[in-house]
Design a protein around this motif. Structure first.
Motif, mmCIF file in Angstrom:
data_model
loop_
_atom_site.group_PDB
_atom_site.id
_atom_site.type_symbol
_atom_site.label_atom_id
_atom_site.label_comp_id
_atom_site.label_asym_id
_atom_site.label_seq_id
_atom_site.Cartn_x
_atom_site.Cartn_y
_atom_site.Cartn_z
ATOM 1 N N MET A 1 10.468 -34.465 3.275
ATOM 2 C CA MET A 1 11.052 -35.522 2.441
ATOM 3 C C MET A 1 10.541 -36.905 2.827
ATOM 4 S SD MET A 1 12.916 -34.287 -0.008
ATOM 5 C CE MET A 1 14.037 -35.573 -0.548
ATOM 6 N N ASN A 2 9.901 -37.013 3.992
ATOM 7 C CA ASN A 2 9.239 -38.281 4.321
ATOM 8 C C ASN A 2 8.082 -38.558 3.380
ATOM 9 O OD1 ASN A 2 10.808 -39.013 6.559
ATOM 10 N ND2 ASN A 2 9.545 -37.828 7.973
ATOM 11 N N TRP A 3 7.509 -37.490 2.833
ATOM 12 C CA TRP A 3 6.321 -37.671 2.017
ATOM 13 C C TRP A 3 6.628 -38.411 0.717
ATOM 14 C CZ3 TRP A 3 4.684 -31.860 2.830
ATOM 15 C CH2 TRP A 3 4.465 -31.656 4.201
ATOM 16 N N PRO A 4 7.625 -38.013 -0.075
ATOM 17 C CA PRO A 4 7.975 -38.860 -1.223
ATOM 18 C C PRO A 4 8.522 -40.214 -0.796
ATOM 19 C CG PRO A 4 9.523 -37.026 -1.011
ATOM 20 C CD PRO A 4 8.390 -36.744 -0.077
ATOM 21 N N LEU A 5 9.244 -40.250 0.326
ATOM 22 C CA LEU A 5 9.815 -41.528 0.792
ATOM 23 C C LEU A 5 8.702 -42.547 1.043
ATOM 24 C CD1 LEU A 5 12.538 -41.778 3.605
ATOM 25 C CD2 LEU A 5 10.720 -43.455 3.386
ATOM 26 N N LEU A 6 7.722 -42.175 1.850
ATOM 27 C CA LEU A 6 6.664 -43.120 2.201
ATOM 28 C C LEU A 6 5.750 -43.421 1.011
ATOM 29 C CD1 LEU A 6 5.731 -41.890 5.786
ATOM 30 C CD2 LEU A 6 7.036 -43.933 5.151
ATOM 31 N N THR A 7 5.531 -42.436 0.147
ATOM 32 C CA THR A 7 4.702 -42.688 -1.033
ATOM 33 C C THR A 7 5.385 -43.673 -1.972
ATOM 34 O OG1 THR A 7 3.773 -40.463 -0.858
ATOM 35 C CG2 THR A 7 3.469 -41.602 -2.950
ATOM 36 N N MET A 8 6.685 -43.521 -2.165
ATOM 37 C CA MET A 8 7.408 -44.469 -3.021
ATOM 38 C C MET A 8 7.415 -45.863 -2.408
ATOM 39 S SD MET A 8 10.566 -42.416 -4.841
ATOM 40 C CE MET A 8 11.436 -41.996 -3.343
ATOM 41 N N ALA A 9 7.521 -45.941 -1.088
ATOM 42 C CA ALA A 9 7.476 -47.247 -0.425
ATOM 43 C C ALA A 9 6.120 -47.909 -0.650
ATOM 44 C CB ALA A 9 7.763 -47.092 1.064
ATOM 45 N N ALA A 10 5.038 -47.130 -0.555
ATOM 46 C CA ALA A 10 3.705 -47.673 -0.778
ATOM 47 C C ALA A 10 3.519 -48.114 -2.221
ATOM 48 C CB ALA A 10 2.647 -46.641 -0.404
ATOM 49 N N LYS A 11 4.064 -47.349 -3.160
ATOM 50 C CA LYS A 11 3.973 -47.757 -4.563
ATOM 51 C C LYS A 11 4.691 -49.085 -4.794
ATOM 52 C CE LYS A 11 3.655 -43.159 -6.695
ATOM 53 N NZ LYS A 11 4.119 -42.287 -7.781
ATOM 54 N N ALA B 1 10.643 -52.241 1.626
ATOM 55 C CA ALA B 1 10.229 -51.161 0.724
ATOM 56 C C ALA B 1 10.539 -49.791 1.332
ATOM 57 C CB ALA B 1 8.738 -51.273 0.421
ATOM 58 N N VAL B 2 10.369 -49.658 2.640
ATOM 59 C CA VAL B 2 10.693 -48.397 3.311
ATOM 60 C C VAL B 2 12.197 -48.160 3.265
ATOM 61 C CG1 VAL B 2 10.544 -47.106 5.474
ATOM 62 C CG2 VAL B 2 8.658 -48.597 4.784
ATOM 63 N N ARG B 3 12.969 -49.219 3.491
ATOM 64 C CA ARG B 3 14.428 -49.101 3.410
ATOM 65 C C ARG B 3 14.879 -48.674 2.014
ATOM 66 N NH1 ARG B 3 17.641 -51.509 7.318
ATOM 67 N NH2 ARG B 3 16.519 -52.648 8.955
ATOM 68 N N GLU B 4 14.262 -49.279 1.002
ATOM 69 C CA GLU B 4 14.662 -48.949 -0.370
ATOM 70 C C GLU B 4 14.320 -47.499 -0.704
ATOM 71 O OE1 GLU B 4 14.231 -50.800 -4.885
ATOM 72 O OE2 GLU B 4 13.868 -52.052 -3.109
ATOM 73 N N ALA B 5 13.154 -47.046 -0.237
ATOM 74 C CA ALA B 5 12.779 -45.650 -0.473
ATOM 75 C C ALA B 5 13.707 -44.698 0.277
ATOM 76 C CB ALA B 5 11.333 -45.429 -0.045
ATOM 77 N N ALA B 6 14.083 -45.054 1.503
ATOM 78 C CA ALA B 6 15.019 -44.223 2.264
ATOM 79 C C ALA B 6 16.374 -44.162 1.581
ATOM 80 C CB ALA B 6 15.157 -44.767 3.686
ATOM 81 N N SER B 7 16.798 -45.282 1.029
ATOM 82 C CA SER B 7 18.068 -45.311 0.304
ATOM 83 C C SER B 7 18.017 -44.405 -0.925
ATOM 84 C CB SER B 7 18.399 -46.750 -0.111
ATOM 85 O OG SER B 7 19.611 -46.810 -0.837
ATOM 86 N N ALA B 8 16.871 -44.394 -1.603
ATOM 87 C CA ALA B 8 16.705 -43.527 -2.777
ATOM 88 C C ALA B 8 16.803 -42.062 -2.379
ATOM 89 C CB ALA B 8 15.370 -43.819 -3.454
ATOM 90 N N ILE B 9 16.130 -41.697 -1.292
ATOM 91 C CA ILE B 9 16.166 -40.309 -0.828
ATOM 92 C C ILE B 9 17.586 -39.916 -0.414
ATOM 93 C CG2 ILE B 9 15.369 -38.772 1.002
ATOM 94 C CD1 ILE B 9 13.300 -39.309 -1.209
#
Length: 492
Positions: A247-257, A279-287
């Motif tokens: 699940m880190n993989w979609p998290l980090l990819t979304m942060a990069a986007k 951006a990493v925080r926001e992606a983690a919150s989404a996950i």
């Protein structure tokens, strides 16, 4: 996305010779199955004792027919990881191609599930095989192998003429990023042969039957998850207690986007505060919102990864994070339902103001092959790699194991399985918008158990986003402050 990679040498380390003596004494194991390799000092080597895999003189005269100068009668010993890809691709495809050109080279073929368990004593005795597929749960830590001078520099391989066209060097036949993915301290030590497309894999059959559209934003994803749950189906699985890092993989990819690939570079470079980027925080919150909404398959947090994936492949859930190997890995489960079709989607955008487009994906070369520094016949090992990288070798591999390779154009004209075809389409749609990160290869224990454990807590709801960030930062700091580790650095 192109990047340059350099290394920073650790200070106060023991010699490579001392390291090998420690292995021989039984105090250190090379691999994840027992004591991790990183528990030992990492080796620079004494000036009078340096056999770290730098290029040596060829035993035979180089020529157009023999560009690496191999001995055409010297045997070569290879070891293949007998895992998801099996080893038939070696015996039935690559070895016949090699032997047609070099009929007098005897190939000593070996297959093993636990590579480290099979070979650590060979490394300790300074008598390793000539060629190793260093993969699987028993993989030898690649960063440590490099740091301790145990791998052969592959520069000559990549500079050599390609198998099919002497006018084209091997490096020019490979997808962008392939050589960089196996580069440490400015030198290539690993041939990553497959090319994996990562993303969110989904049950296309269920999506089509229910008229559900592939979401393009995270808000759309959550709305769709609610609709799927109302239909009595679990929206998501992940790889359970075994590998929450998937699940880190979609998290980090979304942060990069959202903020650009610079956020991934900062993480790789162990920059303080990188895991706390907004951006990493926001992606983690989404996950984490998937847990909050009850959108994970019940009990998935305690499952083994194949059990979780198998339930997804049998229609128990719609979405599953993975790489393009999943179609081959879950082939038996998929075969149980002839109507089942899988496809991959790029991770949804967190904001309309995202820096990178929706089509951005993570894709990278993988499945590592190495030549030990102490190999008896390293040049023939590299020649075997050159045969693997031929169009025939790469195409045959794709047809047999349902995986793309790092060889440009090798899949052209191949009838691909539905999932792999979807991955190829996603790769084409992404164009140059491809991201990746390197810390799992550079610092194996940073990902597992480090970040892996933190993300497991996030997915179970046992950690807030702030707590997850703090734990990830602590893991990165531990690596950053360990002077025994060879540090890598990259730029965009």
């Amino acid at each position: 996305m192109a990047s340059s990679i350099t290394g920073r040498t650790p200070s106060g380390t023991s010699s490579r010779r001392k390291f090998l003596q420690q292995i021989a004494a039984g105090g250190i194991a090379i691999g994840s199955g027992s004591v991790a390799l990183s528990s030992c000092a990492i080796g620079g080597s004494d000036d009078d004792d340096d056999d770290s895999g730098d290029t040596a003189e060829a035993p035979e005269e180089r020529s157009e027919e023999n560009p690496l100068g191999i001995d055409p009668e010297e045997p070569v010993e290879i070891h293949i990881f007998d895992g998801g890809f099996g080893d038939a691709y070696a015996t039935d495809i690559h070895q016949p191609i090699f032997s047609e050109r070099w009929p007098d080279v005897e190939i000593d073929h070996n297959a093993a599930v636990d590579i480290a368990g099979e070979l650590q004593t060979r490394f300790a005795a300074e008598d390793p095989p000539d060629f190793i597929n260093n993969s699987g749960d028993g993989q030898m830590d690649p960063g440590q192998l490099v740091a301790d001078g145990l791998l052969h520099d592959l520069t000559e391989l990549f500079d050599a003429p390609s198998w099919d066209d002497p006018e084209v060097p091997v490096r020019d036949t490979l997808r962008a990023g392939t050589i960089e993915s196996g580069t440490f301290d400015g030198k290539p030590y690993i041939l990553n042969y497959t090319f994996t497309v990562f993303g969110i894999w989904y049950n296309k059959t269920l999506m089509d039957e229910n008229g559900w559209s592939v979401p393009t934003t995270w808000d759309e994803m959550l709305d769709l998850c609610a609709e799927i749950a109302d239909a009595g189906i679990a929206p998501w699985v992940y790889q359970g207690v075994t590998a929450p890092r998937y699940m880190n993989w979609p998290l980090l990819t979304m942060a990069a986007k959202l903020a650009g690939p610079e956020v991934l570079v900062a993480i790789d470079n162990l920059e303080e505060g990188a895991w706390g980027h907004e951006a990493v925080r926001e992606a983690a919150s989404a996950i984490r919102s998937l847990h909050e909404g009850g959108y994970f398959l019940d009990g998935v947090e305690g499952m083994e990864y194949r059990d979780a994936q198998g339930l997804w492949a049998r229609g128990e859930a719609v979405f599953c994070p993975s790489g393009s190997w999943i179609e081959n890995e879950e082939a038996d489960a998929i075969a149980e339902d002839p109507s089942f079709e899988l496809a991959v989607m790029p991770e949804p955008l967190l904001s309309e103001d995202s820096v990178m487009p929706l089509e951005t994906i993570r894709a990278t070369a993988g499945e590592p092959y190495i030549i030990p520094a102490d190999a008896n016949n390293p040049r023939t090992g590299m020649e075997y790699m050159r045969a693997m990288l031929s169009q025939e070798g790469a195409r045959g591999f794709t047809e047999m194991v349902t995986s793309l390779t790092s060889v440009i154009g090798a899949a052209d004209g191949v009838e691909l399985a539905p999932g792999l075809s979807s991955a190829q389409e996603a790769l084409n749609a992404a164009g140059d918008n491809i991201v990746n990160w390197f810390y799992p290869t550079w610092y194996k224990e940073m990902e597992n158990p480090g970040i892996d454990q933190a993300t497991g807590k996030l997915l179970r709801g046992d950690a807030t986003v702030d707590e997850w960030v703090d734990e990830c930062e602590a893991v990165a700091a531990e690596i950053r402050e360990d002077d025994s580790l060879l540090k890598q650095n990259r730029e965009l």
